[in-house]
Design a protein around this motif. Sequence first.
Motif, PDB file in Angstrom:
ATOM      1  N   GLY A  38      58.667  -0.681 105.319  1.00  0.00           N
ATOM      2  CA  GLY A  38      59.437  -1.043 106.502  1.00  0.00           C
ATOM      3  C   GLY A  38      60.619  -1.959 106.221  1.00  0.00           C
ATOM      4  N   LEU A  39      61.077  -1.996 104.989  1.00  0.00           N
ATOM      5  CA  LEU A  39      62.239  -2.804 104.636  1.00  0.00           C
ATOM      6  C   LEU A  39      63.463  -1.908 104.464  1.00  0.00           C
ATOM      7  CD1 LEU A  39      60.497  -5.105 102.016  1.00  0.00           C
ATOM      8  CD2 LEU A  39      61.118  -5.701 104.359  1.00  0.00           C
ATOM      9  N   GLY A  40      63.735  -1.114 105.471  1.00  0.00           N
ATOM     10  CA  GLY A  40      64.843  -0.155 105.403  1.00  0.00           C
ATOM     11  C   GLY A  40      66.189  -0.819 105.236  1.00  0.00           C
ATOM     12  N   HIS A  41      66.349  -2.037 105.791  1.00  0.00           N
ATOM     13  CA  HIS A  41      67.641  -2.722 105.659  1.00  0.00           C
ATOM     14  C   HIS A  41      67.910  -3.109 104.201  1.00  0.00           C
ATOM     15  CE1 HIS A  41      64.674  -5.943 106.168  1.00  0.00           C
ATOM     16  NE2 HIS A  41      65.539  -6.765 105.576  1.00  0.00           N
ATOM     17  N   VAL A  42      66.868  -3.442 103.448  1.00  0.00           N
ATOM     18  CA  VAL A  42      67.026  -3.746 102.019  1.00  0.00           C
ATOM     19  C   VAL A  42      67.343  -2.467 101.250  1.00  0.00           C
ATOM     20  CG1 VAL A  42      65.853  -4.630  99.968  1.00  0.00           C
ATOM     21  CG2 VAL A  42      65.481  -5.722 102.181  1.00  0.00           C
ATOM     22  N   ALA A  43      66.665  -1.384 101.596  1.00  0.00           N
ATOM     23  CA  ALA A  43      66.889  -0.107 100.915  1.00  0.00           C
ATOM     24  C   ALA A  43      68.308   0.396 101.168  1.00  0.00           C
ATOM     25  CB  ALA A  43      65.868   0.925 101.379  1.00  0.00           C
ATOM     26  N   ARG A  44      68.814   0.211 102.392  1.00  0.00           N
ATOM     27  CA  ARG A  44      70.179   0.673 102.691  1.00  0.00           C
ATOM     28  C   ARG A  44      71.223  -0.107 101.900  1.00  0.00           C
ATOM     29  NH1 ARG A  44      67.849   1.572 107.630  1.00  0.00           N
ATOM     30  NH2 ARG A  44      68.301  -0.506 108.441  1.00  0.00           N
ATOM     31  N   LYS A  45      70.944  -1.389 101.600  1.00  0.00           N
ATOM     32  CA  LYS A  45      71.891  -2.186 100.814  1.00  0.00           C
ATOM     33  C   LYS A  45      71.935  -1.736  99.354  1.00  0.00           C
ATOM     34  CE  LYS A  45      71.726  -6.325 103.618  1.00  0.00           C
ATOM     35  NZ  LYS A  45      71.382  -7.753 103.682  1.00  0.00           N
ATOM     36  N   MET A  46      70.907  -1.027  98.914  1.00  0.00           N
ATOM     37  CA  MET A  46      70.879  -0.533  97.541  1.00  0.00           C
ATOM     38  C   MET A  46      71.731   0.717  97.361  1.00  0.00           C
ATOM     39  SD  MET A  46      66.841  -0.996  96.697  1.00  0.00           S
ATOM     40  CE  MET A  46      66.961  -0.174  95.142  1.00  0.00           C
ATOM     41  N   CYS A  47      72.082   1.369  98.461  1.00  0.00           N
ATOM     42  CA  CYS A  47      72.816   2.635  98.379  1.00  0.00           C
ATOM     43  C   CYS A  47      74.309   2.389  98.160  1.00  0.00           C
ATOM     44  CB  CYS A  47      72.622   3.447  99.652  1.00  0.00           C
ATOM     45  SG  CYS A  47      70.928   3.956  99.897  1.00  0.00           S
ATOM     46  N   LEU A  48      74.925   3.260  97.391  1.00  0.00           N
ATOM     47  CA  LEU A  48      76.368   3.229  97.163  1.00  0.00           C
ATOM     48  C   LEU A  48      77.022   4.301  98.020  1.00  0.00           C
ATOM     49  CD1 LEU A  48      76.513   2.980  93.288  1.00  0.00           C
ATOM     50  CD2 LEU A  48      76.944   1.161  94.905  1.00  0.00           C
ATOM     51  N   GLY A  49      78.277   4.099  98.307  1.00  0.00           N
ATOM     52  CA  GLY A  49      79.023   5.117  99.033  1.00  0.00           C
ATOM     53  C   GLY A  49      79.413   6.257  98.113  1.00  0.00           C
ATOM     54  N   SER A  50      80.260   7.120  98.598  1.00  0.00           N
ATOM     55  CA  SER A  50      80.671   8.264  97.785  1.00  0.00           C
ATOM     56  C   SER A  50      81.866   7.943  96.899  1.00  0.00           C
ATOM     57  CB  SER A  50      81.004   9.447  98.694  1.00  0.00           C
ATOM     58  OG  SER A  50      82.086   9.098  99.537  1.00  0.00           O
ATOM     59  N   ALA A  51      82.546   6.829  97.120  1.00  0.00           N
ATOM     60  CA  ALA A  51      83.734   6.492  96.331  1.00  0.00           C
ATOM     61  C   ALA A  51      83.438   6.320  94.839  1.00  0.00           C
ATOM     62  CB  ALA A  51      84.397   5.242  96.906  1.00  0.00           C
ATOM     63  N   PRO A  52      82.406   5.567  94.440  1.00  0.00           N
ATOM     64  CA  PRO A  52      82.156   5.440  92.995  1.00  0.00           C
ATOM     65  C   PRO A  52      81.856   6.780  92.317  1.00  0.00           C
ATOM     66  CG  PRO A  52      80.932   3.765  94.174  1.00  0.00           C
ATOM     67  CD  PRO A  52      81.517   4.691  95.203  1.00  0.00           C
ATOM     68  N   HIS A  53      81.145   7.649  93.012  1.00  0.00           N
ATOM     69  CA  HIS A  53      80.831   8.957  92.422  1.00  0.00           C
ATOM     70  C   HIS A  53      82.096   9.783  92.240  1.00  0.00           C
ATOM     71  CE1 HIS A  53      76.842   7.756  93.856  1.00  0.00           C
ATOM     72  NE2 HIS A  53      76.402   8.483  92.858  1.00  0.00           N
ATOM     73  N   SER A  54      83.008   9.743  93.227  1.00  0.00           N
ATOM     74  CA  SER A  54      84.233  10.535  93.087  1.00  0.00           C
ATOM     75  C   SER A  54      85.110  10.005  91.976  1.00  0.00           C
ATOM     76  CB  SER A  54      85.057  10.605  94.348  1.00  0.00           C
ATOM     77  OG  SER A  54      84.550   9.924  95.398  1.00  0.00           O
ATOM     78  N   LEU A  55      85.178   8.674  91.820  1.00  0.00           N
ATOM     79  CA  LEU A  55      85.988   8.106  90.744  1.00  0.00           C
ATOM     80  C   LEU A  55      85.423   8.469  89.375  1.00  0.00           C
ATOM     81  CD1 LEU A  55      86.711   4.571  92.218  1.00  0.00           C
ATOM     82  CD2 LEU A  55      88.306   6.477  91.999  1.00  0.00           C
ATOM     83  N   ILE A  56      84.111   8.393  89.251  1.00  0.00           N
ATOM     84  CA  ILE A  56      83.489   8.742  87.975  1.00  0.00           C
ATOM     85  C   ILE A  56      83.663  10.229  87.689  1.00  0.00           C
ATOM     86  CG2 ILE A  56      81.252   8.965  86.812  1.00  0.00           C
ATOM     87  CD1 ILE A  56      80.481   6.313  88.097  1.00  0.00           C
ATOM     88  N   ALA A  57      83.524  11.059  88.707  1.00  0.00           N
ATOM     89  CA  ALA A  57      83.670  12.513  88.515  1.00  0.00           C
ATOM     90  C   ALA A  57      85.087  12.850  88.068  1.00  0.00           C
ATOM     91  CB  ALA A  57      83.327  13.248  89.795  1.00  0.00           C
ATOM     92  N   SER A  58      86.088  12.193  88.639  1.00  0.00           N
ATOM     93  CA  SER A  58      87.469  12.452  88.239  1.00  0.00           C
ATOM     94  C   SER A  58      87.710  12.058  86.789  1.00  0.00           C
ATOM     95  CB  SER A  58      88.435  11.675  89.134  1.00  0.00           C
ATOM     96  OG  SER A  58      88.283  12.045  90.465  1.00  0.00           O
ATOM     97  N   SER A  59      87.217  10.892  86.400  1.00  0.00           N
ATOM     98  CA  SER A  59      87.442  10.453  85.018  1.00  0.00           C
ATOM     99  C   SER A  59      86.691  11.333  84.024  1.00  0.00           C
ATOM    100  CB  SER A  59      87.047   8.989  84.854  1.00  0.00           C
ATOM    101  OG  SER A  59      85.695   8.818  85.135  1.00  0.00           O
ATOM    102  N   ILE A  60      85.482  11.739  84.364  1.00  0.00           N
ATOM    103  CA  ILE A  60      84.732  12.626  83.458  1.00  0.00           C
ATOM    104  C   ILE A  60      85.421  13.989  83.371  1.00  0.00           C
ATOM    105  CG2 ILE A  60      82.564  13.916  83.233  1.00  0.00           C
ATOM    106  CD1 ILE A  60      81.112  11.434  84.109  1.00  0.00           C
ATOM    107  N   GLY A  61      85.973  14.458  84.482  1.00  0.00           N
ATOM    108  CA  GLY A  61      86.707  15.723  84.461  1.00  0.00           C
ATOM    109  C   GLY A  61      87.905  15.669  83.526  1.00  0.00           C
ATOM    110  N   LEU A  62      88.666  14.576  83.589  1.00  0.00           N
ATOM    111  CA  LEU A  62      89.812  14.430  82.688  1.00  0.00           C
ATOM    112  C   LEU A  62      89.363  14.349  81.237  1.00  0.00           C
ATOM    113  CD1 LEU A  62      92.064  11.933  84.657  1.00  0.00           C
ATOM    114  CD2 LEU A  62      92.542  14.326  84.145  1.00  0.00           C
TER     115      LEU A  62
END
Length: 96
Positions: A38-62
């Motif tokens: 029942g600590l959903g607020h703590v679990a939500r703080k652990m999640c990242l948005g989609s921005a870091p994934h897109s930046l990493i995907a672009s650099s790995i693609g290059l």
Amino acid sequence: IVSLPNSAILSEIKSPVGWITAWSTLVSVVYKICNARGLGHVARKMCLGSAPHSLIASSIGLLLVFRTNSAYQRFTEGRKTWEQLLNTCRDITRMT
């Protein structure tokens, strides 16, 4: 497959891959425990948005594009060298 245990590349990446796997497993388990208790607020703080994934995907693609281009250039250079060797051999054969 027989030489896989003696692979130099495998021995180099074994430790970093093991640590990343252990860290990812730990984060995943903590996330699941937080949601289950029942600590959903703590679990939500652990999640990242989609921005870091897109930046990493672009650099790995290059990175992959540059590596593919350099591999193709090496292949082309080897093919040209082999073709020159074959032509020289044919010329020597014609002279004899």
